[in-house]
Scaffold this motif. Structure first.
Motif, PDB file in Angstrom:
ATOM      1  N   THR A  74      16.752  61.587  56.050  1.00  0.00           N
ATOM      2  CA  THR A  74      15.820  62.400  57.136  1.00  0.00           C
ATOM      3  C   THR A  74      16.474  62.258  58.367  1.00  0.00           C
ATOM      4  O   THR A  74      16.297  62.986  59.287  1.00  0.00           O
ATOM      5  CB  THR A  74      14.606  61.598  57.103  1.00  0.00           C
ATOM      6  OG1 THR A  74      14.830  60.332  57.593  1.00  0.00           O
ATOM      7  CG2 THR A  74      13.647  61.802  55.911  1.00  0.00           C
ATOM      8  N   THR A  75      17.705  62.001  58.353  1.00  0.00           N
ATOM      9  CA  THR A  75      18.395  61.835  59.686  1.00  0.00           C
ATOM     10  C   THR A  75      20.093  61.684  59.487  1.00  0.00           C
ATOM     11  O   THR A  75      20.691  61.108  58.430  1.00  0.00           O
ATOM     12  CB  THR A  75      18.110  60.474  60.612  1.00  0.00           C
ATOM     13  OG1 THR A  75      19.073  60.488  61.644  1.00  0.00           O
ATOM     14  CG2 THR A  75      18.344  59.362  59.695  1.00  0.00           C
ATOM     15  N   VAL A  76      20.748  62.215  60.276  1.00  0.00           N
ATOM     16  CA  VAL A  76      22.375  62.222  60.395  1.00  0.00           C
ATOM     17  C   VAL A  76      22.817  61.282  61.609  1.00  0.00           C
ATOM     18  O   VAL A  76      23.916  61.650  62.006  1.00  0.00           O
ATOM     19  CB  VAL A  76      23.151  63.417  60.145  1.00  0.00           C
ATOM     20  CG1 VAL A  76      22.867  64.059  58.605  1.00  0.00           C
ATOM     21  CG2 VAL A  76      22.563  64.419  60.809  1.00  0.00           C
ATOM     22  N   ALA A  77      21.924  60.779  62.166  1.00  0.00           N
ATOM     23  CA  ALA A  77      22.241  59.973  63.434  1.00  0.00           C
ATOM     24  C   ALA A  77      23.412  59.126  63.095  1.00  0.00           C
ATOM     25  O   ALA A  77      23.813  58.564  62.155  1.00  0.00           O
ATOM     26  CB  ALA A  77      21.009  59.280  63.745  1.00  0.00           C
ATOM     27  N   ALA A  78      24.355  59.041  64.373  1.00  0.00           N
ATOM     28  CA  ALA A  78      25.516  57.996  63.920  1.00  0.00           C
ATOM     29  C   ALA A  78      25.073  56.500  64.291  1.00  0.00           C
ATOM     30  O   ALA A  78      26.185  55.872  64.574  1.00  0.00           O
ATOM     31  CB  ALA A  78      26.419  58.661  65.035  1.00  0.00           C
ATOM     32  N   THR A  79      24.100  56.311  64.028  1.00  0.00           N
ATOM     33  CA  THR A  79      23.620  54.860  63.992  1.00  0.00           C
ATOM     34  C   THR A  79      24.051  53.993  62.867  1.00  0.00           C
ATOM     35  O   THR A  79      23.808  52.733  62.698  1.00  0.00           O
ATOM     36  CB  THR A  79      22.288  54.734  64.429  1.00  0.00           C
ATOM     37  OG1 THR A  79      21.328  55.474  63.445  1.00  0.00           O
ATOM     38  CG2 THR A  79      21.748  55.131  65.814  1.00  0.00           C
ATOM     39  N   HIS A  80      24.427  54.721  61.719  1.00  0.00           N
ATOM     40  CA  HIS A  80      24.788  54.202  60.444  1.00  0.00           C
ATOM     41  C   HIS A  80      26.070  54.824  60.131  1.00  0.00           C
ATOM     42  O   HIS A  80      26.608  56.051  60.534  1.00  0.00           O
ATOM     43  CB  HIS A  80      23.816  54.317  59.343  1.00  0.00           C
ATOM     44  CG  HIS A  80      23.248  55.503  59.134  1.00  0.00           C
ATOM     45  ND1 HIS A  80      23.748  56.379  58.177  1.00  0.00           N
ATOM     46  CD2 HIS A  80      22.071  56.178  59.758  1.00  0.00           C
ATOM     47  CE1 HIS A  80      22.985  57.543  58.142  1.00  0.00           C
ATOM     48  NE2 HIS A  80      22.072  57.421  59.226  1.00  0.00           N
ATOM     49  N   PHE A  81      26.946  54.390  58.883  1.00  0.00           N
ATOM     50  CA  PHE A  81      28.069  54.742  58.742  1.00  0.00           C
ATOM     51  C   PHE A  81      28.017  56.336  58.121  1.00  0.00           C
ATOM     52  O   PHE A  81      29.140  57.139  58.368  1.00  0.00           O
ATOM     53  CB  PHE A  81      28.807  53.837  57.793  1.00  0.00           C
ATOM     54  CG  PHE A  81      28.612  54.199  56.425  1.00  0.00           C
ATOM     55  CD1 PHE A  81      29.718  55.083  55.771  1.00  0.00           C
ATOM     56  CD2 PHE A  81      27.853  53.746  55.447  1.00  0.00           C
ATOM     57  CE1 PHE A  81      29.674  55.499  54.456  1.00  0.00           C
ATOM     58  CE2 PHE A  81      27.820  53.838  54.219  1.00  0.00           C
ATOM     59  CZ  PHE A  81      28.821  54.955  53.638  1.00  0.00           C
TER      60      PHE A  81
END
Length: 298
Positions: A74-81
């Protein structure tokens, strides 16, 4: 230079998306179809190190075997690899395309490359694709050696033919057993034991074998087992796939520069075996018992 859409159409011709398993996630993950492509990098895993390599060599397209988002997100935020990989690729105008189980089932496919790497002549698929009248597509492959080898010698050949990993190869069976025919499956293969037994082969080479299925397979008197690292059994496909795209590029006059990542992205980094026990000096023989019965000497 060709557009990304032209290159993706060529890749889809090699590995049609509709031949992937229903649970799989294949195809274009990110990228502008109208962007030009001059350099392509093939790899097994879409991990940070591979994305950095694609950036470093100036690739316009990264093709990986393993999906980045297999179970959706649900997200492609750069908060995970995974999100970071997407951000870095888009920031540097690098497209990402995945060919997974559709490449496993292809002709030639992942297991053809594995068979070639360990010196087998393929005689057919292990699990034929019912939609292929030629009987060449499907999961796994069955092959034969030109000259029979002992299990120990074939395992040594496989170790030389596959890229080196920390875990190496695990072998189950009599080392002196004669091996003539071998089934192979790139990636996790212990779900195919029934088909392997039905094929009547002498050995089965795959990855990710679990204790209980492997134990049951050996107790059934089945083939010898050779368990390699998952990444190592699928990496030969990268070279095979790159060669196929090179041929397409030559036919179309695209002048693509196609590369294969040689980074070891297998997650295991160390094999800690039990060191040999130190030699214990022999215990000296005791002196002859004293002839007197007066007790211990002073």
């Amino acid at each position: 230079m060709p557009k990304l859409s032209d290159v993706i159409a060529a890749l889809d011709g090699l590995w049609p998306a509709d031949r992937a398993e229903q649970w799989d996630a294949v195809g274009l993950v990110c990228g502008d179809p109208d962007a030009e492509v001059g350099r392509v990098l093939f790899a097994v895993d879409p991990v940070r190190e591979v994305a950095e390599e694609a950036i470093r060599i100036g690739a316009d397209l990264l093709v990986t075997h393993h999906p980045l988002y297999l179970r959706g997100t649900t997200t492609v935020a750069a908060t995970h690899f995974k999100g970071r990989v997407v951000h870095e690729l888009i920031k540097h105008d690098i497209a990402l395309h995945v060919a997974h189980t559709n490449a496993d089932r292809a002709d030639p496919g992942v297991s053809d490359a594995l068979a070639a790497a360990v010196g087998l002549r393929v005689t057919g698929p292990l699990v034929p694709d019912p939609d292929d009248p030629a009987g060449r597509r499907g999961l796994g492959r069955v092959g034969e050696l030109t000259v029979p080898l002992t299990l120990a010698d074939f395992a040594a050949r496989a170790a030389r033919g596959l890229p080196r990993t920390a875990t190496g190869l695990r072998v189950a069976g009599d080392p002196e057993r004669e091996i003539r025919t071998v089934a192979v499956c790139g990636g996790s293969g212990d779900s195919l034991f029934d088909q392997v037994r039905a094929a009547g082969v002498d050995a089965y080479l795959t990855a990710d074998l679990r204790h209980h299925p492997a134990s049951e397979a050996t107790q059934h008197g089945g083939p010898a087992l050779i368990d390699a690292a998952h990444w190592a059994t699928e990496w030969p496909w990268c070279e095979q796939a790159a060669a196929e795209l090179d041929q397409i590029s030559d036919r179309h006059g695209w002048s693509l520069r196609v590369h294969v990542s040689r980074q070891v992205t297998d997650p295991w980094t160390l094999h800690a075996s039990v060191p040999p026990a130190p030699e214990v000096p022999p215990v000296p023989e005791p002196d002859s018992a004293p002839s007197s019965s007066s007790g211990a000497p002073n």
